[in-house]
Design a protein around this motif. Structure first.
Motif, PDB file in Angstrom:
ATOM      1  N   MET A   1       0.749  -1.255   0.001  1.00  0.00           N
ATOM      2  CA  MET A   1       0.019  -0.014   0.083  1.00  0.00           C
ATOM      3  C   MET A   1       0.944   1.315   0.088  1.00  0.00           C
ATOM      4  O   MET A   1       2.147   1.241   0.429  1.00  0.00           O
ATOM      5  CB  MET A   1      -1.010  -0.008   1.198  1.00  0.00           C
ATOM      6  CG  MET A   1      -1.908  -1.289   1.360  1.00  0.00           C
ATOM      7  SD  MET A   1      -3.021  -1.112   2.887  1.00  0.00           S
ATOM      8  CE  MET A   1      -1.737  -1.274   3.954  1.00  0.00           C
ATOM      9  N   ASN A   2       0.274   2.536  -0.479  1.00  0.00           N
ATOM     10  CA  ASN A   2       0.847   3.419  -0.399  1.00  0.00           C
ATOM     11  C   ASN A   2       0.301   4.466   0.750  1.00  0.00           C
ATOM     12  O   ASN A   2      -0.777   5.060   0.303  1.00  0.00           O
ATOM     13  CB  ASN A   2       0.733   4.284  -1.829  1.00  0.00           C
ATOM     14  CG  ASN A   2       1.655   5.664  -1.936  1.00  0.00           C
ATOM     15  OD1 ASN A   2       2.663   5.800  -1.313  1.00  0.00           O
ATOM     16  ND2 ASN A   2       1.136   6.353  -2.750  1.00  0.00           N
ATOM     17  N   PRO A   3       0.781   4.575   1.805  1.00  0.00           N
ATOM     18  CA  PRO A   3      -0.014   5.337   3.036  1.00  0.00           C
ATOM     19  C   PRO A   3       0.052   6.630   2.573  1.00  0.00           C
ATOM     20  O   PRO A   3       0.975   7.085   2.108  1.00  0.00           O
ATOM     21  CB  PRO A   3       0.870   4.907   4.029  1.00  0.00           C
ATOM     22  CG  PRO A   3       2.396   4.526   3.759  1.00  0.00           C
ATOM     23  CD  PRO A   3       2.055   3.886   2.280  1.00  0.00           C
TER      24      PRO A   3
ATOM     25  N   THR B   1      -8.747   0.385  -6.643  1.00  0.00           N
ATOM     26  CA  THR B   1      -7.586  -0.846  -6.607  1.00  0.00           C
ATOM     27  C   THR B   1      -8.367  -2.204  -5.938  1.00  0.00           C
ATOM     28  O   THR B   1      -8.219  -3.174  -6.838  1.00  0.00           O
ATOM     29  CB  THR B   1      -6.226  -0.732  -6.014  1.00  0.00           C
ATOM     30  OG1 THR B   1      -5.596   0.534  -6.551  1.00  0.00           O
ATOM     31  CG2 THR B   1      -5.311  -1.883  -6.133  1.00  0.00           C
ATOM     32  N   TYR B   2      -8.959  -2.014  -4.902  1.00  0.00           N
ATOM     33  CA  TYR B   2      -9.400  -3.272  -4.428  1.00  0.00           C
ATOM     34  C   TYR B   2     -10.808  -3.561  -5.306  1.00  0.00           C
ATOM     35  O   TYR B   2     -11.017  -4.784  -5.248  1.00  0.00           O
ATOM     36  CB  TYR B   2      -9.865  -2.895  -2.930  1.00  0.00           C
ATOM     37  CG  TYR B   2      -8.819  -2.514  -2.099  1.00  0.00           C
ATOM     38  CD1 TYR B   2      -7.689  -3.496  -1.960  1.00  0.00           C
ATOM     39  CD2 TYR B   2      -8.915  -1.552  -1.040  1.00  0.00           C
ATOM     40  CE1 TYR B   2      -6.675  -3.274  -1.153  1.00  0.00           C
ATOM     41  CE2 TYR B   2      -7.838  -1.066  -0.204  1.00  0.00           C
ATOM     42  CZ  TYR B   2      -6.699  -2.188  -0.198  1.00  0.00           C
ATOM     43  OH  TYR B   2      -5.897  -1.836   0.814  1.00  0.00           O
ATOM     44  N   GLN B   3     -11.525  -2.702  -5.813  1.00  0.00           N
ATOM     45  CA  GLN B   3     -12.671  -3.038  -6.781  1.00  0.00           C
ATOM     46  C   GLN B   3     -12.051  -3.904  -8.005  1.00  0.00           C
ATOM     47  O   GLN B   3     -12.543  -4.870  -8.257  1.00  0.00           O
ATOM     48  CB  GLN B   3     -13.099  -1.908  -7.094  1.00  0.00           C
ATOM     49  CG  GLN B   3     -14.168  -1.052  -6.141  1.00  0.00           C
ATOM     50  CD  GLN B   3     -15.002   0.085  -7.066  1.00  0.00           C
ATOM     51  OE1 GLN B   3     -14.689   0.370  -7.872  1.00  0.00           O
ATOM     52  NE2 GLN B   3     -16.082   0.531  -6.131  1.00  0.00           N
ATOM     53  N   LEU B   4     -10.791  -3.464  -8.532  1.00  0.00           N
ATOM     54  CA  LEU B   4     -10.343  -4.284  -9.561  1.00  0.00           C
ATOM     55  C   LEU B   4     -10.036  -5.391  -9.194  1.00  0.00           C
ATOM     56  O   LEU B   4      -9.927  -6.602 -10.129  1.00  0.00           O
ATOM     57  CB  LEU B   4      -9.281  -3.178 -10.326  1.00  0.00           C
ATOM     58  CG  LEU B   4      -9.569  -1.995 -11.114  1.00  0.00           C
ATOM     59  CD1 LEU B   4      -8.326  -1.221 -11.367  1.00  0.00           C
ATOM     60  CD2 LEU B   4     -10.278  -2.548 -12.067  1.00  0.00           C
ATOM     61  N   PHE B   5      -9.222  -5.477  -8.035  1.00  0.00           N
ATOM     62  CA  PHE B   5      -8.882  -6.938  -7.734  1.00  0.00           C
ATOM     63  C   PHE B   5      -9.899  -7.770  -7.467  1.00  0.00           C
ATOM     64  O   PHE B   5      -9.888  -9.121  -7.892  1.00  0.00           O
ATOM     65  CB  PHE B   5      -8.121  -6.889  -6.334  1.00  0.00           C
ATOM     66  CG  PHE B   5      -6.738  -6.140  -6.406  1.00  0.00           C
ATOM     67  CD1 PHE B   5      -5.894  -6.256  -7.383  1.00  0.00           C
ATOM     68  CD2 PHE B   5      -6.154  -5.624  -5.065  1.00  0.00           C
ATOM     69  CE1 PHE B   5      -5.076  -5.487  -7.365  1.00  0.00           C
ATOM     70  CE2 PHE B   5      -4.774  -5.199  -5.141  1.00  0.00           C
ATOM     71  CZ  PHE B   5      -4.332  -5.117  -6.169  1.00  0.00           C
TER      72      PHE B   5
ATOM     73  N   LEU C   1       2.719  -6.139  -6.135  1.00  0.00           N
ATOM     74  CA  LEU C   1       2.277  -5.257  -6.835  1.00  0.00           C
ATOM     75  C   LEU C   1       2.283  -3.712  -5.859  1.00  0.00           C
ATOM     76  O   LEU C   1       1.916  -3.797  -4.617  1.00  0.00           O
ATOM     77  CB  LEU C   1       0.602  -5.313  -6.980  1.00  0.00           C
ATOM     78  CG  LEU C   1       0.212  -6.507  -8.063  1.00  0.00           C
ATOM     79  CD1 LEU C   1      -1.342  -7.016  -7.835  1.00  0.00           C
ATOM     80  CD2 LEU C   1       0.483  -5.858  -9.337  1.00  0.00           C
ATOM     81  N   LEU C   2       2.886  -2.782  -6.276  1.00  0.00           N
ATOM     82  CA  LEU C   2       3.001  -1.719  -5.551  1.00  0.00           C
ATOM     83  C   LEU C   2       2.067  -0.546  -5.871  1.00  0.00           C
ATOM     84  O   LEU C   2       2.098  -0.087  -6.954  1.00  0.00           O
ATOM     85  CB  LEU C   2       4.509  -1.097  -5.789  1.00  0.00           C
ATOM     86  CG  LEU C   2       5.567  -2.164  -5.599  1.00  0.00           C
ATOM     87  CD1 LEU C   2       6.823  -1.181  -5.674  1.00  0.00           C
ATOM     88  CD2 LEU C   2       5.493  -2.704  -4.124  1.00  0.00           C
ATOM     89  N   ALA C   3       1.322  -0.094  -5.113  1.00  0.00           N
ATOM     90  CA  ALA C   3       0.305   0.709  -5.118  1.00  0.00           C
ATOM     91  C   ALA C   3       0.506   1.909  -6.023  1.00  0.00           C
ATOM     92  O   ALA C   3       1.613   2.635  -5.995  1.00  0.00           O
ATOM     93  CB  ALA C   3      -0.573   1.096  -3.744  1.00  0.00           C
ATOM     94  N   GLY C   4      -0.462   2.147  -6.764  1.00  0.00           N
ATOM     95  CA  GLY C   4      -0.341   3.432  -7.544  1.00  0.00           C
ATOM     96  C   GLY C   4      -0.366   4.907  -6.706  1.00  0.00           C
ATOM     97  O   GLY C   4      -0.572   5.016  -5.613  1.00  0.00           O
ATOM     98  N   GLY C   5      -0.019   5.873  -7.459  1.00  0.00           N
ATOM     99  CA  GLY C   5       0.016   6.998  -6.781  1.00  0.00           C
ATOM    100  C   GLY C   5       1.187   7.996  -7.293  1.00  0.00           C
ATOM    101  O   GLY C   5       1.695   7.889  -8.566  1.00  0.00           O
TER     102      GLY C   5
ATOM    103  N   VAL D   1       4.688  -1.692 -10.805  1.00  0.00           N
ATOM    104  CA  VAL D   1       4.371  -0.776 -10.148  1.00  0.00           C
ATOM    105  C   VAL D   1       3.256  -0.242 -10.794  1.00  0.00           C
ATOM    106  O   VAL D   1       3.064   0.081 -12.046  1.00  0.00           O
ATOM    107  CB  VAL D   1       5.592   0.395 -10.219  1.00  0.00           C
ATOM    108  CG1 VAL D   1       5.080   1.821  -9.637  1.00  0.00           C
ATOM    109  CG2 VAL D   1       6.731   0.051  -9.711  1.00  0.00           C
ATOM    110  N   LEU D   2       1.831  -0.285  -9.933  1.00  0.00           N
ATOM    111  CA  LEU D   2       0.615   0.438 -10.443  1.00  0.00           C
ATOM    112  C   LEU D   2       0.666   1.717 -10.898  1.00  0.00           C
ATOM    113  O   LEU D   2       1.567   2.699 -10.480  1.00  0.00           O
ATOM    114  CB  LEU D   2      -0.422  -0.081  -9.516  1.00  0.00           C
ATOM    115  CG  LEU D   2      -0.384  -1.555  -9.267  1.00  0.00           C
ATOM    116  CD1 LEU D   2      -1.633  -1.446  -8.000  1.00  0.00           C
ATOM    117  CD2 LEU D   2      -1.000  -2.179 -10.548  1.00  0.00           C
ATOM    118  N   PRO D   3      -0.190   2.535 -11.602  1.00  0.00           N
ATOM    119  CA  PRO D   3       0.086   3.616 -12.353  1.00  0.00           C
ATOM    120  C   PRO D   3       0.500   4.749 -11.423  1.00  0.00           C
ATOM    121  O   PRO D   3      -0.266   5.230 -10.394  1.00  0.00           O
ATOM    122  CB  PRO D   3      -1.557   4.039 -12.743  1.00  0.00           C
ATOM    123  CG  PRO D   3      -1.875   2.729 -13.173  1.00  0.00           C
ATOM    124  CD  PRO D   3      -1.417   1.583 -11.921  1.00  0.00           C
TER     125      PRO D   3
END
Length: 270
Positions: A1-3, A15-19, A44-48, A74-76
């Motif tokens: 996650m990207n806190p 992201t959770y919806q897509l998962f 998978l590294l959270a987008g941001g 690395v997500l978007p």
């Protein structure tokens, strides 16, 4: 996650919806120490917007994952600087780039990896599904009111039908207006684990839905406002991600959103 703030909640909720949609099972990591222990995993590294010189969390996480022969996705993301890190990435690495300057930067400094031009994940959020899911959260309306009152000295009634200034503070700020201003990404900062993410995303959307117009240089306040159908005046952040994403992902599809002021990125868009 990207806190981070409520903008990261919005990304995480999407992201959770897509998962869920693609039946992807994930185990959520909570520390760099956990990442260091991984071997031969797909991560998978959270987008941001964390992979820029202003911040060090994502770059530290990638460095921790590299010795374990892990497949890093690395997500978007927005990427600036970090040239040494980009050059060190294994060919199996994938970076999804959420705007053109990032894509060009990654291609220039990491030509052997997979660099895909995509869009910020928050733009994929199914807002109807989120609102339906949140109907079972009996506390959300009270929590919304409490956080507004405690952190912004506002009530929902004070927002309803009003023009609201939501310019950011912090290292990416550009200017803060003299008129009343509410950095709602901080006001609704609650977390990015699944339940927290849905709550933070809902509150961001609900604030923008209530307002008649939003002015902001917070990317995800702008995205939430765009998804809510609210008239939105976007300004850039300090390094140009807002204008870059507006041009790449929002300009054509969100007629309720307009861009004002100088574009801060060192790129010219036709």
């Amino acid at each position: 996650m990207n806190p981070g703030n409520a903008g990261d909640s919005l990304i995480a909720a999407a992201t959770y919806q897509l998962f869920d949609h693609y039946n992807i099972d994930v185990e959520i990591l909570s520390s760099v120490a956990e990442a260091k222990a991984l071997r031969n995993e797909t991560v998978l590294l959270a987008g941001g917007g964390n992979l820029v010189p202003l911040y060090h969390g994502m770059s530290a996480l990638i460095r921790a994952l590299q010795p374990g022969n892990n497949r890093i996705i690395v997500l978007p993301h927005s990427v600036r600087g970090n040239e040494d890190l980009l050059q060190s990435l294994a060919p199996a690495t994938t970076i999804y780039c959420r705007e053109l300057p990032t894509h060009q930067h990654v291609l220039a400094h990491a030509p052997s990896i997979e660099a895909e031009l995509s869009h910020d994940l928050a733009l994929f959020l199914d807002t109807d599904k989120l609102y339906d899911d949140m109907e079972s959260d009996a506390e959300i309306h009270d929590l919304f009111r409490e956080m507004l009152l405690e952190r912004a000295k506002l009530t929902p009634e004070a927002i309803d039908g009003k023009k609201m200034s939501c310019m950011r503070h912090g290292v990416e700020k550009t200017f803060i207006p003299r008129a009343p201003n509410f950095d709602i990404s901080i006001v609704f900062q609650i977390g990015v684990k699944p339940r927290e993410a849905n709550r933070g995303a809902w509150m961001l959307l609900e604030f923008t839905r209530l307002a008649s117009e939003i002015t902001t240089n917070r990317l995800h306040v702008g995205v939430a406002s765009a998804l809510s159908g609210t008239t939105t005046q976007l300004h850039d952040n300090s390094y140009g991600k807002v204008s870059s994403i507006y041009t790449h992902s929002m300009q054509k599809d969100f007629p309720n959103v307009s861009f004002n002021g100088e574009m801060m990125a060192d790129y010219v868009f036709a």
